[in-house]
Design a protein around this motif. Structure first.
Motif, PDB file in Angstrom:
ATOM      1  N   THR A   1      11.313   4.104  -5.024  1.00  0.00           N
ATOM      2  CA  THR A   1      11.293   3.710  -3.928  1.00  0.00           C
ATOM      3  C   THR A   1       9.860   3.075  -3.714  1.00  0.00           C
ATOM      4  O   THR A   1       9.580   1.863  -3.061  1.00  0.00           O
ATOM      5  CB  THR A   1      11.332   4.771  -2.620  1.00  0.00           C
ATOM      6  OG1 THR A   1      10.543   5.945  -3.037  1.00  0.00           O
ATOM      7  CG2 THR A   1      12.690   5.032  -2.356  1.00  0.00           C
ATOM      8  N   GLY A   2       8.832   3.475  -4.353  1.00  0.00           N
ATOM      9  CA  GLY A   2       7.634   2.956  -4.471  1.00  0.00           C
ATOM     10  C   GLY A   2       7.573   1.576  -5.190  1.00  0.00           C
ATOM     11  O   GLY A   2       6.983   0.681  -4.641  1.00  0.00           O
ATOM     12  N   ILE A   3       8.082   1.584  -6.304  1.00  0.00           N
ATOM     13  CA  ILE A   3       8.441  -0.104  -6.905  1.00  0.00           C
ATOM     14  C   ILE A   3       9.054  -0.896  -5.804  1.00  0.00           C
ATOM     15  O   ILE A   3       8.567  -1.954  -5.729  1.00  0.00           O
ATOM     16  CB  ILE A   3       9.245   0.377  -8.115  1.00  0.00           C
ATOM     17  CG1 ILE A   3       8.346   0.954  -9.146  1.00  0.00           C
ATOM     18  CG2 ILE A   3       9.774  -1.158  -8.794  1.00  0.00           C
ATOM     19  CD1 ILE A   3       9.584   1.348 -10.418  1.00  0.00           C
ATOM     20  N   LEU A   4      10.257  -0.485  -5.161  1.00  0.00           N
ATOM     21  CA  LEU A   4      10.800  -1.337  -4.261  1.00  0.00           C
ATOM     22  C   LEU A   4      10.077  -1.651  -3.115  1.00  0.00           C
ATOM     23  O   LEU A   4       9.967  -2.904  -2.880  1.00  0.00           O
ATOM     24  CB  LEU A   4      12.158  -0.482  -3.681  1.00  0.00           C
ATOM     25  CG  LEU A   4      13.270  -0.436  -4.837  1.00  0.00           C
ATOM     26  CD1 LEU A   4      14.411   0.609  -4.327  1.00  0.00           C
ATOM     27  CD2 LEU A   4      13.689  -1.817  -5.242  1.00  0.00           C
ATOM     28  N   GLU A   5       9.320  -0.914  -2.575  1.00  0.00           N
ATOM     29  CA  GLU A   5       8.301  -1.036  -1.437  1.00  0.00           C
ATOM     30  C   GLU A   5       7.232  -2.112  -1.825  1.00  0.00           C
ATOM     31  O   GLU A   5       6.741  -3.069  -1.043  1.00  0.00           O
ATOM     32  CB  GLU A   5       7.660   0.168  -1.080  1.00  0.00           C
ATOM     33  CG  GLU A   5       8.410   0.935  -0.089  1.00  0.00           C
ATOM     34  CD  GLU A   5       7.810   1.939   0.835  1.00  0.00           C
ATOM     35  OE1 GLU A   5       7.498   2.080   1.941  1.00  0.00           O
ATOM     36  OE2 GLU A   5       6.800   3.013  -0.061  1.00  0.00           O
ATOM     37  N   ILE A   6       6.778  -2.086  -3.156  1.00  0.00           N
ATOM     38  CA  ILE A   6       5.814  -2.998  -3.735  1.00  0.00           C
ATOM     39  C   ILE A   6       6.508  -4.420  -3.871  1.00  0.00           C
ATOM     40  O   ILE A   6       6.076  -5.313  -3.305  1.00  0.00           O
ATOM     41  CB  ILE A   6       5.144  -2.275  -4.796  1.00  0.00           C
ATOM     42  CG1 ILE A   6       4.323  -1.250  -4.686  1.00  0.00           C
ATOM     43  CG2 ILE A   6       4.171  -3.661  -5.556  1.00  0.00           C
ATOM     44  CD1 ILE A   6       4.001  -0.588  -6.068  1.00  0.00           C
TER      45      ILE A   6
ATOM     46  N   LEU B   1       0.711  -1.170  -0.084  1.00  0.00           N
ATOM     47  CA  LEU B   1      -0.040   0.021  -0.119  1.00  0.00           C
ATOM     48  C   LEU B   1       0.993   1.411   0.079  1.00  0.00           C
ATOM     49  O   LEU B   1       0.571   2.369  -0.631  1.00  0.00           O
ATOM     50  CB  LEU B   1      -0.683   0.046   1.268  1.00  0.00           C
ATOM     51  CG  LEU B   1      -1.808   1.168   1.484  1.00  0.00           C
ATOM     52  CD1 LEU B   1      -2.739   1.404   0.041  1.00  0.00           C
ATOM     53  CD2 LEU B   1      -2.638   1.256   2.562  1.00  0.00           C
ATOM     54  N   ALA B   2       1.839   1.261   0.659  1.00  0.00           N
ATOM     55  CA  ALA B   2       2.735   2.374   0.859  1.00  0.00           C
ATOM     56  C   ALA B   2       3.432   2.841  -0.491  1.00  0.00           C
ATOM     57  O   ALA B   2       3.650   3.938  -1.019  1.00  0.00           O
ATOM     58  CB  ALA B   2       3.652   2.402   1.872  1.00  0.00           C
ATOM     59  N   GLY B   3       3.801   1.561  -1.143  1.00  0.00           N
ATOM     60  CA  GLY B   3       4.302   1.662  -2.418  1.00  0.00           C
ATOM     61  C   GLY B   3       3.327   2.180  -3.675  1.00  0.00           C
ATOM     62  O   GLY B   3       3.877   3.118  -4.464  1.00  0.00           O
ATOM     63  N   ILE B   4       2.001   1.865  -3.559  1.00  0.00           N
ATOM     64  CA  ILE B   4       1.027   2.321  -4.408  1.00  0.00           C
ATOM     65  C   ILE B   4       0.983   3.664  -4.216  1.00  0.00           C
ATOM     66  O   ILE B   4       0.736   4.630  -5.028  1.00  0.00           O
ATOM     67  CB  ILE B   4      -0.142   1.366  -4.000  1.00  0.00           C
ATOM     68  CG1 ILE B   4       0.150   0.063  -4.692  1.00  0.00           C
ATOM     69  CG2 ILE B   4      -1.219   2.248  -5.093  1.00  0.00           C
ATOM     70  CD1 ILE B   4      -1.157  -0.772  -4.166  1.00  0.00           C
ATOM     71  N   LEU B   5       1.008   3.944  -2.752  1.00  0.00           N
ATOM     72  CA  LEU B   5       0.679   5.496  -2.622  1.00  0.00           C
ATOM     73  C   LEU B   5       1.638   6.532  -3.052  1.00  0.00           C
ATOM     74  O   LEU B   5       1.614   7.637  -3.730  1.00  0.00           O
ATOM     75  CB  LEU B   5       0.675   5.919  -1.099  1.00  0.00           C
ATOM     76  CG  LEU B   5      -0.506   5.410  -0.388  1.00  0.00           C
ATOM     77  CD1 LEU B   5      -0.481   5.482   1.028  1.00  0.00           C
ATOM     78  CD2 LEU B   5      -1.776   5.962  -0.979  1.00  0.00           C
ATOM     79  N   HIS B   6       2.877   5.910  -3.557  1.00  0.00           N
ATOM     80  CA  HIS B   6       4.067   6.755  -4.085  1.00  0.00           C
ATOM     81  C   HIS B   6       3.670   7.159  -5.509  1.00  0.00           C
ATOM     82  O   HIS B   6       4.222   7.979  -6.080  1.00  0.00           O
ATOM     83  CB  HIS B   6       5.292   6.013  -4.281  1.00  0.00           C
ATOM     84  CG  HIS B   6       6.084   5.924  -2.916  1.00  0.00           C
ATOM     85  ND1 HIS B   6       5.711   5.173  -1.828  1.00  0.00           N
ATOM     86  CD2 HIS B   6       7.315   6.225  -2.499  1.00  0.00           C
ATOM     87  CE1 HIS B   6       6.499   5.133  -0.831  1.00  0.00           C
ATOM     88  NE2 HIS B   6       7.764   5.904  -1.231  1.00  0.00           N
TER      89      HIS B   6
END
Length: 117
Positions: free
Chosen positions: A46-51, A16-21
């Motif tokens: 960083t969004g891609i990495l979090e996902i 979810l955090a990655g998607i919010l990026h």
């Protein structure tokens, strides 16, 4: 082997955090310290990495990679959290005590990820 609920919860948080990026990149750009170039690219990366690291938690063979990746990201995010404390615009009107609390909270998130290694 089934993924325990607490790892599913952790995975979903990072996904979810990655998607919010991608959904609200301007908000994330605001907290990137000024010495980091190409803010939008950093936010998307960083969004891609979090996902990716969140998804990795669902696969036992990739879980440790995902956990190490999450820990590294949390460490890399520390300058953004300290920047939010120092800069009013980056702080987005969030009460200063919450901004200060976020810094040790990163340590708790790192600990949470590390217990599954």
């Amino acid at each position: 082997m089934e993924t325990p609920w607490h790892l599913v919860f952790m995975a979903l948080l990072y996904i979810l955090a990655g998607i919010l990026h991608f959904a609200i990149p301007v908000m994330y750009e605001r907290i990137v310290p000024p010495w980091i170039p190409k803010k939008r690219a950093v936010v998307y990366l960083t969004g891609i990495l979090e996902i990716a690291f969140g998804v990795a938690l669902f696969f036992p063979a990739l879980r440790s990679t995902g956990l190490y990746g999450i820990i590294v990201l949390l460490l890399l995010f520390l300058p953004a959290h300290t920047y939010m404390v120092r800069d009013k615009t980056a702080g987005m009107g969030i009460p200063i005590w919450i901004l200060y609390l976020r810094i040790p909270f990163q340590g708790l998130l790192i600990y949470w990820a590390s217990i599954y290694l």
